[in-house]
Design a protein around this motif. Structure first.
Motif, PDB file in Angstrom:
ATOM      1  N   ALA A 321      36.444  34.637  82.565  1.00 55.08           N
ATOM      2  CA  ALA A 321      36.542  35.626  81.485  1.00 55.08           C
ATOM      3  C   ALA A 321      36.829  34.863  80.198  1.00 55.08           C
ATOM      4  O   ALA A 321      37.766  34.052  80.145  1.00 55.08           O
ATOM      5  N   LEU A 322      36.050  35.136  79.162  1.00 55.14           N
ATOM      6  CA  LEU A 322      36.144  34.364  77.917  1.00 55.14           C
ATOM      7  C   LEU A 322      36.464  35.281  76.748  1.00 55.14           C
ATOM      8  O   LEU A 322      35.782  36.297  76.539  1.00 55.14           O
ATOM      9  N   THR A 323      37.506  34.937  75.993  1.00 57.58           N
ATOM     10  CA  THR A 323      37.879  35.672  74.783  1.00 57.58           C
ATOM     11  C   THR A 323      37.988  34.661  73.642  1.00 57.58           C
ATOM     12  O   THR A 323      38.690  33.654  73.770  1.00 57.58           O
ATOM     13  N   ALA A 324      37.294  34.948  72.528  1.00 51.98           N
ATOM     14  CA  ALA A 324      37.238  33.993  71.418  1.00 51.98           C
ATOM     15  C   ALA A 324      37.534  34.703  70.101  1.00 51.98           C
ATOM     16  O   ALA A 324      37.399  35.928  69.984  1.00 51.98           O
ATOM     17  N   LEU A 325      37.930  33.893  69.107  1.00 50.43           N
ATOM     18  CA  LEU A 325      38.276  34.429  67.788  1.00 50.43           C
ATOM     19  C   LEU A 325      37.812  33.439  66.721  1.00 50.43           C
ATOM     20  O   LEU A 325      38.111  32.250  66.797  1.00 50.43           O
ATOM     21  N   LEU A 326      37.058  33.963  65.742  1.00 51.22           N
ATOM     22  CA  LEU A 326      36.660  33.189  64.558  1.00 51.22           C
ATOM     23  C   LEU A 326      37.511  33.661  63.390  1.00 51.22           C
ATOM     24  O   LEU A 326      37.515  34.856  63.069  1.00 51.22           O
ATOM     25  N   THR A 327      38.248  32.727  62.741  1.00 48.73           N
ATOM     26  CA  THR A 327      39.187  33.073  61.674  1.00 48.73           C
ATOM     27  C   THR A 327      38.801  32.333  60.411  1.00 48.73           C
ATOM     28  O   THR A 327      38.629  31.106  60.423  1.00 48.73           O
ATOM     29  N   ARG A 328      38.679  33.057  59.321  1.00 48.19           N
ATOM     30  CA  ARG A 328      38.383  32.431  58.035  1.00 48.19           C
ATOM     31  C   ARG A 328      39.662  31.821  57.473  1.00 48.19           C
ATOM     32  O   ARG A 328      40.688  32.496  57.336  1.00 48.19           O
ATOM     33  N   LEU A 329      39.601  30.538  57.118  1.00 48.89           N
ATOM     34  CA  LEU A 329      40.767  29.813  56.632  1.00 48.89           C
ATOM     35  C   LEU A 329      40.865  29.915  55.110  1.00 48.89           C
ATOM     36  O   LEU A 329      40.018  30.506  54.449  1.00 48.89           O
ATOM     37  N   GLY A 330      41.891  29.278  54.553  1.00 54.23           N
ATOM     38  CA  GLY A 330      42.113  29.304  53.107  1.00 54.23           C
ATOM     39  C   GLY A 330      43.058  30.421  52.719  1.00 54.23           C
ATOM     40  O   GLY A 330      43.394  31.313  53.515  1.00 54.23           O
ATOM     41  N   ASP A 331      43.513  30.392  51.460  1.00 52.50           N
ATOM     42  CA  ASP A 331      44.409  31.430  50.956  1.00 52.50           C
ATOM     43  C   ASP A 331      43.666  32.753  50.853  1.00 52.50           C
ATOM     44  O   ASP A 331      42.528  32.813  50.366  1.00 52.50           O
ATOM     45  N   SER A 332      44.316  33.828  51.307  1.00 51.65           N
ATOM     46  CA  SER A 332      43.699  35.166  51.238  1.00 51.65           C
ATOM     47  C   SER A 332      44.177  35.859  49.971  1.00 51.65           C
ATOM     48  O   SER A 332      45.234  36.483  49.947  1.00 51.65           O
ATOM     49  N   ARG A 333      43.392  35.709  48.915  1.00 52.51           N
ATOM     50  CA  ARG A 333      43.800  36.263  47.611  1.00 52.51           C
ATOM     51  C   ARG A 333      43.795  37.791  47.598  1.00 52.51           C
ATOM     52  O   ARG A 333      44.511  38.416  46.822  1.00 52.51           O
ATOM     53  N   ASP A 334      42.956  38.393  48.456  1.00 55.25           N
ATOM     54  CA  ASP A 334      42.909  39.852  48.483  1.00 55.25           C
ATOM     55  C   ASP A 334      43.867  40.432  49.519  1.00 55.25           C
ATOM     56  O   ASP A 334      43.752  41.600  49.910  1.00 55.25           O
ATOM     57  N   ARG A 335      44.798  39.582  50.026  1.00 57.30           N
ATOM     58  CA  ARG A 335      45.865  39.996  50.934  1.00 57.30           C
ATOM     59  C   ARG A 335      45.369  40.292  52.342  1.00 57.30           C
ATOM     60  O   ARG A 335      46.162  40.596  53.207  1.00 57.30           O
ATOM     61  N   GLU A 336      44.074  40.203  52.617  1.00 57.65           N
ATOM     62  CA  GLU A 336      43.564  40.443  53.961  1.00 57.65           C
ATOM     63  C   GLU A 336      42.718  39.252  54.404  1.00 57.65           C
ATOM     64  O   GLU A 336      41.943  38.717  53.616  1.00 57.65           O
ATOM     65  N   ARG A 337      42.881  38.858  55.656  1.00 55.61           N
ATOM     66  CA  ARG A 337      42.121  37.745  56.211  1.00 55.61           C
ATOM     67  C   ARG A 337      41.133  38.291  57.246  1.00 55.61           C
ATOM     68  O   ARG A 337      41.477  39.109  58.091  1.00 55.61           O
TER      69      ARG A 337
END
Length: 463
Positions: A321-337
């Motif tokens: 069973a495989l669970t993956a997550l792609l996360t955008r890095l860097g400062d979140s200026r709009d308060r949401e990542r």
């Protein structure tokens, strides 16, 4: 001039005076001779000739005596010069010897002074070592006392709040009693992590209590990788949970993680366009994710190629069973990542917000899809979802046993109290994942991601 020189000169003068006196006496005996007016004839008598010959011999002897005296004088001068040279050399040697003696005395004094300084230096070094040892002992005692006071305070606080999960030693990791058996064995536990500015990530996988008791190996694997091929900086996190009785499930889980990173890199540009581009299309994104997992399934089948019926791969031995997550890095200026979660099977993505854990994504939804596994389910529906986090949120990509622990009210609050707001060190994180608390006994694997919003708000790790 020397006495010999004066004697030679007096001898020469006496010889010359005798010659002159003899010549005068000879002239007087002869007297004047009458001269004729026309011619003058000089006739020497035999006595005169003998006198002249005698005078000539005496002059020759005087000349030879003078030459001999001159030679003696030159020899005396040479001897005197040689004696003077020897005297000067002796004086120079005496002076050098005196200088050498003075230098030797000075060198001896300097050597004695140096030996004294070296002795003093050794004494000072020994004194410094003693003082340093005393200081270190004092610091160690002070630190030990401070640590004891800290532990006593933490124990009293924990007992007062009763926030620790059940178990004799809630903050100590479980120690394996034996090594796993079998050809597919791997390490009992593994841990990884990184502090990436505003995003901090920790990953751990530990063998479950049931597998330790039965002498079986860990079947899970975790992954942390930069998705370099995606134009925007992106982190790939994954948890692969092998089937409990799969013979090659650990190798399959590890290969699934490595192949997932390769497939995301292969389609990175297209994934970045659909994820972050202004015209991202969900249908195209779904097709890309399915193609990615199909590539993972093909790589997994290489583990048991030729072991199944008819020389095919044995899918039952490598179910994952495989669970993956792609996360955008860097400062979140709009308060949401932005995040993209996807996978197959019964894994889960949990979020910790305001001290409470909640499930925000499960690949196997609806419920019948929770039994799906790779590689057989690669052609089936792929679960995925877009989601966002706020600063101070914590995301956890979990295997099923770990998700059950975090969602339990008694244990989940303990993990929430330790992980909310500040990330732990790697060793502390592994110890906390490995905490000896009653559970289903399966492998515990997860990737935790702290979102601080801005790098300036990131907090230091806690022990």
């Amino acid at each position: 001039m020397t006495t010999t020189t004066w004697l030679i000169i007096l001898l020469v003068l006496s010889v010359v005076a005798n010659v002159a006196l003899t010549a005068q006496l000879t002239a007087r005996r002869r007297g004047p001779q009458p001269l004729s007016p026309a011619t003058t004839v000089t006739v020497d008598s035999p006595q005169t000739l003998r006198a002249l010959e005698s005078t000539r011999l005496e002059l020759e002897q005087a000349r030879r005596a003078a030459e001999h005296a001159t030679g003696l004088m030159q020899g005396r001068d040479l001897e005197l010069g040689r004696v003077r040279g020897l005297l000067a050399q002796a004086q120079a040697q005496a002076s050098d010897a005196a200088d050498a003696a003075a230098s030797a005395q000075e060198a001896g004094a300097l050597r004695r002074e140096r030996d004294g300084l070296l002795t003093r230096q050794r004494e000072l070094e020994e004194e410094v070592r003693l003082r340093s040892r005393e200081r270190d002992d004092a610091q160690s005692q002070s630190q030990a006392l401070a640590r004891i006071h800290e532990l006593e305070g933490r124990l009293a606080d924990a007992e007062a709040r009763a926030e620790a999960p059940p178990g004799p030693e809630p903050v100590s990791p479980a120690i394996p009693r034996q090594l796993p058996l079998g050809r597919d064995t791997t390490t009992d536990s593994t841990v990884d992590g990184a502090d990436l500015g505003p995003v901090v990530v920790r990953a751990a996988s530990a063998r479950g209590d049931r597998a330790r008791h039965d002498g079986e190996h860990r079947r899970d694997a975790v992954l942390l990788r930069f998705a370099e091929e995606i134009p925007a900086p992106t982190l790939l996190s994954a948890v692969a949970a092998g089937a409990p009785r799969g013979r090659w499930s650990q190798s399959a889980a590890a290969r699934a993680c490595r192949s997932l990173a390769a497939q995301v890199g292969r389609y990175g540009e297209s994934l970045g366009r659909e994820l972050y581009g202004p015209g991202g299309d969900d249908g195209a994104l779904n097709a890309l994710l399915r193609t990615t997992l199909q590539g993972v399934a093909h790589s997994m089948r290489l583990v048991t190629r030729g072991e199944g019926p008819g020389g095919e791969a044995d899918d039952a031995a490598i179910e994952v069973a495989l669970t993956a997550l792609l996360t955008r890095l860097g400062d979140s200026r709009d308060r949401e990542r932005e995040h993209l979660a996807f996978g197959v099977g019964d894994g889960a993505l949990l979020r910790l917000r305001d001290g409470k854990w909640s499930a925000v994504f499960t690949p196997g939804e609806p419920a019948p899809d929770r039994t799906l596994r790779l590689p057989a389910a690669a052609a089936a529906r792929v679960g995925w979802a877009r989601l966002t986090t706020l600063p101070d949120d914590v995301l956890a990509v979990c295997s099923p046993p770990m998700a059950e622990l975090l969602l339990r009210e008694d244990v989940g609050s303990w993990f929430a109290a330790r992980w909310a707001g500040r990330q732990p060190y790697l060793t502390s994180f592994l110890s906390e994942v490995n905490v000896p608390v009653r559970s289903t006994g399966g492998d515990r694997s997860l990737v935790c991601l702290w979102d601080f919003g801005d790098a300036r708000n990131a907090r230091s790790a806690t022990p």
